[in-house]
Design a protein around this motif. Structure first.
Motif, PDB file in Angstrom:
ATOM      1  N   GLY A 105      41.977  -7.949  55.391  1.00 25.41           N
ATOM      2  CA  GLY A 105      41.271  -6.654  54.889  1.00 25.41           C
ATOM      3  C   GLY A 105      41.877  -5.237  54.651  1.00 25.41           C
ATOM      4  O   GLY A 105      41.793  -4.712  53.567  1.00 25.41           O
ATOM      5  N   ASN A 106      42.484  -5.030  55.910  1.00 25.42           N
ATOM      6  CA  ASN A 106      43.231  -3.638  55.735  1.00 25.42           C
ATOM      7  C   ASN A 106      44.570  -3.687  55.306  1.00 25.42           C
ATOM      8  O   ASN A 106      44.950  -2.831  54.516  1.00 25.42           O
ATOM      9  CB  ASN A 106      43.298  -2.983  57.190  1.00 25.42           C
ATOM     10  CG  ASN A 106      41.917  -2.397  57.674  1.00 25.42           C
ATOM     11  OD1 ASN A 106      41.461  -1.581  57.508  1.00 25.42           O
ATOM     12  ND2 ASN A 106      41.483  -3.476  58.525  1.00 25.42           N
ATOM     13  N   THR A 226      32.810  -9.721  47.871  1.00 26.33           N
ATOM     14  CA  THR A 226      33.665 -10.787  47.639  1.00 26.33           C
ATOM     15  C   THR A 226      34.400 -11.262  49.086  1.00 26.33           C
ATOM     16  O   THR A 226      34.650 -12.526  49.265  1.00 26.33           O
ATOM     17  CB  THR A 226      34.845 -10.415  46.880  1.00 26.33           C
ATOM     18  OG1 THR A 226      35.619  -9.552  47.249  1.00 26.33           O
ATOM     19  CG2 THR A 226      34.434 -10.343  45.502  1.00 26.33           C
ATOM     20  N   TYR A 227      34.600 -10.085  50.032  1.00 24.41           N
ATOM     21  CA  TYR A 227      35.101 -10.555  51.293  1.00 24.41           C
ATOM     22  C   TYR A 227      34.120 -11.615  51.877  1.00 24.41           C
ATOM     23  O   TYR A 227      34.469 -12.377  52.661  1.00 24.41           O
ATOM     24  CB  TYR A 227      35.255  -9.321  52.063  1.00 24.41           C
ATOM     25  CG  TYR A 227      36.473  -8.457  51.954  1.00 24.41           C
ATOM     26  CD1 TYR A 227      37.150  -7.990  52.928  1.00 24.41           C
ATOM     27  CD2 TYR A 227      36.588  -7.594  50.761  1.00 24.41           C
ATOM     28  CE1 TYR A 227      38.479  -7.319  52.838  1.00 24.41           C
ATOM     29  CE2 TYR A 227      37.573  -6.650  50.729  1.00 24.41           C
ATOM     30  CZ  TYR A 227      38.385  -6.469  51.725  1.00 24.41           C
ATOM     31  OH  TYR A 227      39.729  -5.734  51.496  1.00 24.41           O
ATOM     32  N   MET A 260      42.775 -15.604  52.092  1.00 26.12           N
ATOM     33  CA  MET A 260      43.469 -16.001  50.639  1.00 26.12           C
ATOM     34  C   MET A 260      42.227 -16.381  49.706  1.00 26.12           C
ATOM     35  O   MET A 260      42.586 -15.785  48.442  1.00 26.12           O
ATOM     36  CB  MET A 260      44.070 -17.278  51.020  1.00 26.12           C
ATOM     37  CG  MET A 260      45.068 -17.734  49.595  1.00 26.12           C
ATOM     38  SD  MET A 260      45.783 -16.316  48.796  1.00 26.12           S
ATOM     39  CE  MET A 260      47.244 -16.355  50.190  1.00 26.12           C
ATOM     40  N   LEU A 261      41.174 -16.629  50.020  1.00 25.08           N
ATOM     41  CA  LEU A 261      39.911 -16.830  49.063  1.00 25.08           C
ATOM     42  C   LEU A 261      39.754 -15.302  48.428  1.00 25.08           C
ATOM     43  O   LEU A 261      39.334 -15.221  47.257  1.00 25.08           O
ATOM     44  CB  LEU A 261      38.894 -17.390  49.562  1.00 25.08           C
ATOM     45  CG  LEU A 261      38.884 -19.029  49.648  1.00 25.08           C
ATOM     46  CD1 LEU A 261      37.808 -19.300  50.398  1.00 25.08           C
ATOM     47  CD2 LEU A 261      39.042 -19.491  48.322  1.00 25.08           C
ATOM     48  N   THR A 262      39.525 -14.486  49.434  1.00 23.78           N
ATOM     49  CA  THR A 262      39.376 -13.076  49.078  1.00 23.78           C
ATOM     50  C   THR A 262      40.516 -12.551  48.364  1.00 23.78           C
ATOM     51  O   THR A 262      40.129 -11.707  47.160  1.00 23.78           O
ATOM     52  CB  THR A 262      39.060 -12.086  50.279  1.00 23.78           C
ATOM     53  OG1 THR A 262      38.015 -12.758  51.113  1.00 23.78           O
ATOM     54  CG2 THR A 262      38.440 -10.740  49.997  1.00 23.78           C
ATOM     55  N   ASP A 267      41.885 -10.381  42.856  1.00 27.85           N
ATOM     56  CA  ASP A 267      43.102 -10.190  41.908  1.00 27.85           C
ATOM     57  C   ASP A 267      42.585 -10.650  40.614  1.00 27.85           C
ATOM     58  O   ASP A 267      42.703 -10.345  39.452  1.00 27.85           O
ATOM     59  CB  ASP A 267      44.058 -11.003  42.133  1.00 27.85           C
ATOM     60  CG  ASP A 267      45.622 -10.515  41.651  1.00 27.85           C
ATOM     61  OD1 ASP A 267      45.925  -9.425  42.037  1.00 27.85           O
ATOM     62  OD2 ASP A 267      46.168 -10.995  40.869  1.00 27.85           O
ATOM     63  N   PHE A 268      41.475 -11.747  40.635  1.00 23.74           N
ATOM     64  CA  PHE A 268      40.675 -11.850  39.542  1.00 23.74           C
ATOM     65  C   PHE A 268      39.878 -11.000  38.850  1.00 23.74           C
ATOM     66  O   PHE A 268      39.800 -10.451  37.562  1.00 23.74           O
ATOM     67  CB  PHE A 268      39.785 -13.253  39.667  1.00 23.74           C
ATOM     68  CG  PHE A 268      40.563 -14.588  39.981  1.00 23.74           C
ATOM     69  CD1 PHE A 268      41.999 -14.816  39.634  1.00 23.74           C
ATOM     70  CD2 PHE A 268      39.956 -15.339  40.610  1.00 23.74           C
ATOM     71  CE1 PHE A 268      42.469 -15.959  39.672  1.00 23.74           C
ATOM     72  CE2 PHE A 268      40.689 -16.678  41.017  1.00 23.74           C
ATOM     73  CZ  PHE A 268      41.880 -17.148  40.558  1.00 23.74           C
TER      74      PHE A 268
END
Length: 276
Positions: A105-106, A226-227, A260-262, A267-268
């Motif tokens: 996250g960071n 989203t996180y 990776m999902l985040t 990016d989407f």
């Protein structure tokens, strides 16, 4: 010891707030108890202006002293509540997961908030920084103190999400397949909104602000959520029952999967919203 803990903490199959796994339940209770402590620590820092008066070493010391009890206190207390070996204990696995996910996250995620939402860190005294070399414009850096603070933030968010999601799953409501992801979004959005509201206040305007507040208010909480949309459903199942315990490798893989999902979701969203 184990039998006594089970007798004290056993709950019915419906309406559960805490895990039926006693090794997990007591740690979640500690996380709840520690949450107002770290919040008070951050409030004192804001009200006293320590962030401006401390040097880099002082800021790192405050950050470490705020975050390390999440690991050290359960380590010391564990023998009173469980006989699970330390390497298989929930307190260790929870901290490992939160560290891996918080690091992402960071290190990577902050770059999207810099360039997508105009988030600005201004801690001139925090000279020790760590962030991605290639992702993002590189115009800003992430102070190392944020890695420690994120650990306690995410501890509280994930612990309370576990409790809320467990209460929902054990409620016996019909249509749980559809309700569960909706509730994940609701809980994630609430925490994202609360942190956004808490951070974007006049007391922190010198050290943390948004270059485009209108955009942040319109999209920021949903983007930050989203996180949690990615992480909450994964973290929930970490040692949720005594007979389905994760080993440390699975914990790391789970945290990397959530990361990776985040990454994909961020990016989407950038394709759709564009950078500033």
């Amino acid at each position: 010891m184990t039998t006594q803990v089970l007798d004290n903490q056993a709950v019915g199959n419906t309406g559960r707030w805490f895990s039926s796994n006693p090794d997990k339940a007591w740690v979640e209770k500690f996380f709840l108890l520690y949450s107002p402590v770290w919040m008070a620590s951050m409030a004192v820092m804001m009200f006293t202006g320590w962030a401006e008066s401390f040097g880099d070493a002082g800021l790192l010391a405050h950050a470490a002293l705020t975050a390390l009890p999440v690991l050290l206190i359960p380590m010391v207390l564990a023998a009173r509540y469980t006989d699970v070996p330390w390497q298989d204990s929930y307190w260790l696995k929870a901290n490992l997961y939160l560290f891996v996910f918080g690091f992402f996250g960071n290190y990577f995620g902050s770059e999207y908030f810099f360039d997508l939402l105009g988030m600005v860190y201004h801690y001139p005294n925090a000279t020790t920084t760590l962030d991605a070399a290639l992702v993002g414009s590189g115009e800003q850096t992430v102070p190392l103190i944020m890695y420690f603070y994120t650990h306690v933030y995410f501890m509280t968010y994930h612990a309370t999400a576990n409790i809320a999601l467990r209460r929902l799953k054990s409620s016996g409501l019909p249509g749980m397949v559809a309700l569960f992801p909706i509730f994940v979004f609701v809980v994630g959005y609430i925490w994202a909104w609360l942190e956004t509201k808490a951070m974007a206040n006049p007391m922190m305007a010198d050290s943390f602000y948004y270059r485009d507040m209108a955009r942040m208010l319109a999209y920021g909480s949903a983007i930050y959520a989203t996180y949690f949309i990615a992480s909450f459903p994964i973290y929930y199942y970490l040692d949720e029952t005594r007979d389905k315990r994760w080993n440390l490798l699975v914990v790391i893989a789970a945290a990397l999967s959530a990361s990776m999902l985040t990454f994909y979701l961020l990016d989407f969203i950038t394709h759709w919203l564009g950078t500033l």
